[in-house]
Design a protein around this motif. Structure first.
Motif, PDB file in Angstrom:
ATOM      1  N   PHE A  92     -32.778  31.780  18.753  1.00 12.96           N
ATOM      2  CA  PHE A  92     -32.322  33.090  19.220  1.00 12.96           C
ATOM      3  C   PHE A  92     -31.087  33.046  20.110  1.00 12.96           C
ATOM      4  O   PHE A  92     -30.399  34.040  20.254  1.00 12.96           O
ATOM      5  N   GLU A  93     -30.801  31.899  20.716  1.00 12.11           N
ATOM      6  CA  GLU A  93     -29.646  31.812  21.615  1.00 12.11           C
ATOM      7  C   GLU A  93     -29.313  30.343  21.880  1.00 12.11           C
ATOM      8  O   GLU A  93     -30.146  29.453  21.654  1.00 12.11           O
ATOM      9  N   PRO A  94     -28.089  30.077  22.363  1.00 14.64           N
ATOM     10  CA  PRO A  94     -27.720  28.688  22.677  1.00 14.64           C
ATOM     11  C   PRO A  94     -28.604  28.099  23.780  1.00 14.64           C
ATOM     12  O   PRO A  94     -29.081  28.820  24.661  1.00 14.64           O
ATOM     13  N   VAL A  95     -28.800  26.790  23.704  1.00 14.26           N
ATOM     14  CA  VAL A  95     -29.572  26.052  24.707  1.00 14.26           C
ATOM     15  C   VAL A  95     -28.751  24.864  25.174  1.00 14.26           C
ATOM     16  O   VAL A  95     -28.197  24.121  24.358  1.00 14.26           O
ATOM     17  N   ASN A 125     -33.200  36.049  23.611  1.00 16.49           N
ATOM     18  CA  ASN A 125     -32.632  37.109  22.779  1.00 16.49           C
ATOM     19  C   ASN A 125     -33.447  37.296  21.502  1.00 16.49           C
ATOM     20  O   ASN A 125     -33.525  36.390  20.666  1.00 16.49           O
ATOM     21  N   ASP A 126     -34.071  38.446  21.372  1.00 17.53           N
ATOM     22  CA  ASP A 126     -34.860  38.806  20.185  1.00 17.53           C
ATOM     23  C   ASP A 126     -36.127  37.979  20.033  1.00 17.53           C
ATOM     24  O   ASP A 126     -36.754  38.007  18.971  1.00 17.53           O
ATOM     25  N   GLY A 127     -36.518  37.224  21.068  1.00 19.32           N
ATOM     26  CA  GLY A 127     -37.700  36.384  20.935  1.00 19.32           C
ATOM     27  C   GLY A 127     -38.569  36.363  22.181  1.00 19.32           C
ATOM     28  O   GLY A 127     -38.107  36.648  23.293  1.00 19.32           O
ATOM     29  N   VAL A 128     -39.844  36.041  21.970  1.00 16.04           N
ATOM     30  CA  VAL A 128     -40.792  35.737  23.042  1.00 16.04           C
ATOM     31  C   VAL A 128     -41.376  34.374  22.716  1.00 16.04           C
ATOM     32  O   VAL A 128     -41.988  34.195  21.656  1.00 16.04           O
ATOM     33  N   VAL A 129     -41.164  33.397  23.592  1.00 18.36           N
ATOM     34  CA  VAL A 129     -41.762  32.076  23.401  1.00 18.36           C
ATOM     35  C   VAL A 129     -42.990  32.029  24.297  1.00 18.36           C
ATOM     36  O   VAL A 129     -42.893  32.078  25.521  1.00 18.36           O
ATOM     37  N   LEU A 130     -44.156  31.949  23.668  1.00 18.26           N
ATOM     38  CA  LEU A 130     -45.429  32.176  24.338  1.00 18.26           C
ATOM     39  C   LEU A 130     -46.272  30.910  24.346  1.00 18.26           C
ATOM     40  O   LEU A 130     -46.371  30.213  23.326  1.00 18.26           O
ATOM     41  N   CYS A 131     -46.883  30.631  25.483  1.00 16.42           N
ATOM     42  CA  CYS A 131     -47.757  29.461  25.594  1.00 16.42           C
ATOM     43  C   CYS A 131     -48.969  29.611  24.680  1.00 16.42           C
ATOM     44  O   CYS A 131     -49.565  30.688  24.586  1.00 16.42           O
ATOM     45  N   ALA A 132     -49.330  28.513  24.020  1.00 18.87           N
ATOM     46  CA  ALA A 132     -50.560  28.440  23.231  1.00 18.87           C
ATOM     47  C   ALA A 132     -51.370  27.245  23.710  1.00 18.87           C
ATOM     48  O   ALA A 132     -50.819  26.295  24.281  1.00 18.87           O
ATOM     49  N   PHE A 133     -52.699  27.299  23.476  1.00 18.54           N
ATOM     50  CA  PHE A 133     -53.590  26.276  24.018  1.00 18.54           C
ATOM     51  C   PHE A 133     -54.649  25.851  23.004  1.00 18.54           C
ATOM     52  O   PHE A 133     -55.698  25.353  23.390  1.00 18.54           O
ATOM     53  N   ASP A 134     -54.368  26.052  21.703  1.00 20.33           N
ATOM     54  CA  ASP A 134     -55.360  25.790  20.661  1.00 20.33           C
ATOM     55  C   ASP A 134     -56.669  26.493  21.018  1.00 20.33           C
ATOM     56  O   ASP A 134     -57.749  25.895  21.023  1.00 20.33           O
ATOM     57  N   ASP A 179     -39.685  44.614  19.094  1.00 17.27           N
ATOM     58  CA  ASP A 179     -38.437  44.238  18.427  1.00 17.27           C
ATOM     59  C   ASP A 179     -38.126  42.747  18.543  1.00 17.27           C
ATOM     60  O   ASP A 179     -37.048  42.304  18.144  1.00 17.27           O
ATOM     61  N   ARG A 180     -39.060  41.975  19.096  1.00 18.78           N
ATOM     62  CA  ARG A 180     -38.851  40.539  19.273  1.00 18.78           C
ATOM     63  C   ARG A 180     -39.863  39.750  18.439  1.00 18.78           C
ATOM     64  O   ARG A 180     -40.980  40.208  18.208  1.00 18.78           O
ATOM     65  N   THR A 181     -39.454  38.565  18.051  1.00 13.06           N
ATOM     66  CA  THR A 181     -40.337  37.649  17.338  1.00 13.06           C
ATOM     67  C   THR A 181     -41.119  36.818  18.342  1.00 13.06           C
ATOM     68  O   THR A 181     -40.529  36.170  19.209  1.00 13.06           O
ATOM     69  N   VAL A 182     -42.450  36.828  18.232  1.00 13.46           N
ATOM     70  CA  VAL A 182     -43.299  36.044  19.129  1.00 13.46           C
ATOM     71  C   VAL A 182     -43.560  34.681  18.505  1.00 13.46           C
ATOM     72  O   VAL A 182     -44.027  34.585  17.360  1.00 13.46           O
ATOM     73  N   THR A 183     -43.233  33.626  19.247  1.00 15.29           N
ATOM     74  CA  THR A 183     -43.445  32.254  18.783  1.00 15.29           C
ATOM     75  C   THR A 183     -44.432  31.563  19.726  1.00 15.29           C
ATOM     76  O   THR A 183     -44.183  31.467  20.930  1.00 15.29           O
ATOM     77  N   LEU A 184     -45.543  31.103  19.182  1.00 16.11           N
ATOM     78  CA  LEU A 184     -46.530  30.358  19.971  1.00 16.11           C
ATOM     79  C   LEU A 184     -46.181  28.874  19.968  1.00 16.11           C
ATOM     80  O   LEU A 184     -45.909  28.298  18.916  1.00 16.11           O
TER      81      LEU A 184
END
Length: 342
Positions: A49-52, A287-296, A313-318
């Protein structure tokens, strides 16, 4: 000149991170390797979604490049640890849209016995220099994970961080608030009493109560808050008290806060065996994303649905955050946004 810290959901120029190196937080080769895989997974998720830009220690470039791939920028600087939210600058913007960086005093999360910070105390100024922006030094001992803003004048804090004797002995609440408001452009502070149990000694690596694992703004007037539904966990009652308190509060604009409860994972114990402070609140908006913690955990998808509803309007990534939590933090703790100003 008046500056303010934009809310995390506003557009970013890039995300800054710091690469894990050998240090007390990752005490074995296996732990370090697992941490690097986790940091790299977060970096790649954000990079969609954006530069790192990843700051790495001397001699770490090849390993970082191998795991990060070609799309993440690498920069070498001396590092002690890898928590860019806390060691990096807090970016602020003036009325003309010009960027600057606040450099808080960093003392190893309250001079904790396991922490090293000789190099990390200088990272904020290094990052500001790399970003080409002026530095505003502060005398307050503080970290980026110890605050959360709505971009409209309100800041969330915890009493055991900025008011704790480990960081700012001799500072009154009024003096701390005045400094934070002056640096962030805020006018109202909402103080939670404390953070989560595992964030304090003797439970391992912790911050002494950072707010970004407990509560965070999702929009002006809207706060996501950590809930521990199980009364067997010591965070059950403190979370209940936090939520009850937040529901009595108004923001800087006078709006009553809407509190969205986010239940903790069902796991009560961490992979290391102590009480878990696993929390979905420690997410990162890019930008346009949510990076979300996951814990199995069965509640991972429930949390993803909550955040998907808050940010349609954002893509959620676990991303599996257990190796990050083993070191004392989460996804928000290892990322720091640089706002877009043009």
């Amino acid at each position: 000149m008046t500056y303010h810290m934009p809310a995390e959901w506003t557009p970013h120029e890039r995300t800054w991170m710091a690469w894990p190196g050998p240090n007390p937080t990752f005490s074995s080769a296996a732990e370090l390797a697992e941490a690097r895989e986790a940091w790299a997974t977060v970096a790649r998720a954000v990079r969609r979604f954006e530069p790192v830009t990843m700051v790495h220690g001397p001699g770490q470039a090849d390993t970082a490049r191998e795991l990060l791939g070609p799309d993440v920028e690498l920069v070498e600087r001396e590092l002690d640890d890898a928590w860019m939210r806390d060691i990096g600058p807090t970016f602020v913007v003036d009325e003309e849209g010009r960027l600057a960086a606040v450099d808080w005093v960093f003392n190893g999360w309250g001079a904790q016995e396991w922490a090293n910070w000789e190099h990390d105390a200088k990272i904020a100024s290094h990052v500001a220099d790399l970003a080409g922006v002026p530095v505003h030094g502060s005398l307050l001992v503080n970290e980026g994970g110890g605050l959360h803003v709505d971009g409209e004048g309100t800041v969330l804090l915890t009493e055991t961080v900025q008011l704790g004797p480990e960081r700012n002995p001799g500072w009154s609440r009024e003096e701390v608030e005045a400094e934070i408001h002056a640096r962030l452009g805020t006018t109202k502070a909402i103080w939670l009493k404390r953070g989560l149990t595992a964030d304090y000694p003797p439970h391992g690596y912790g911050t002494l109560g950072h707010v970004d694992i407990v509560a965070a703004f999702a929009a002006p007037g809207v706060v996501v808050a950590h809930v521990q539904p199980d009364p067997a966990h010591p965070d059950h009652e403190p979370c209940r008290e936090n939520i009850a308190f937040l529901r009595t509060q108004t923001d800087a604009k006078g709006r009553p806060l809407e509190v969205v409860e986010v239940p903790a994972p069902t796991k009560l114990r961490s992979e290391e065996g102590g009480w878990a402070d696993y929390s979905y609140i420690n997410h990162y908006l890019c930008n346009d994303g949510v990076v979300l913690c996951a814990f199995d955990d069965p509640r991972d998808e429930e949390a993803a649905e909550i955040f998907g509803g808050l940010f349609p309007d954002r893509t959620v990534t676990l991303v599996d955050a257990r190796p990050i939590f083993a070191g004392g933090g989460g996804i928000h703790c290892i990322t720091q946004q640089q706002p877009r100003t043009r």
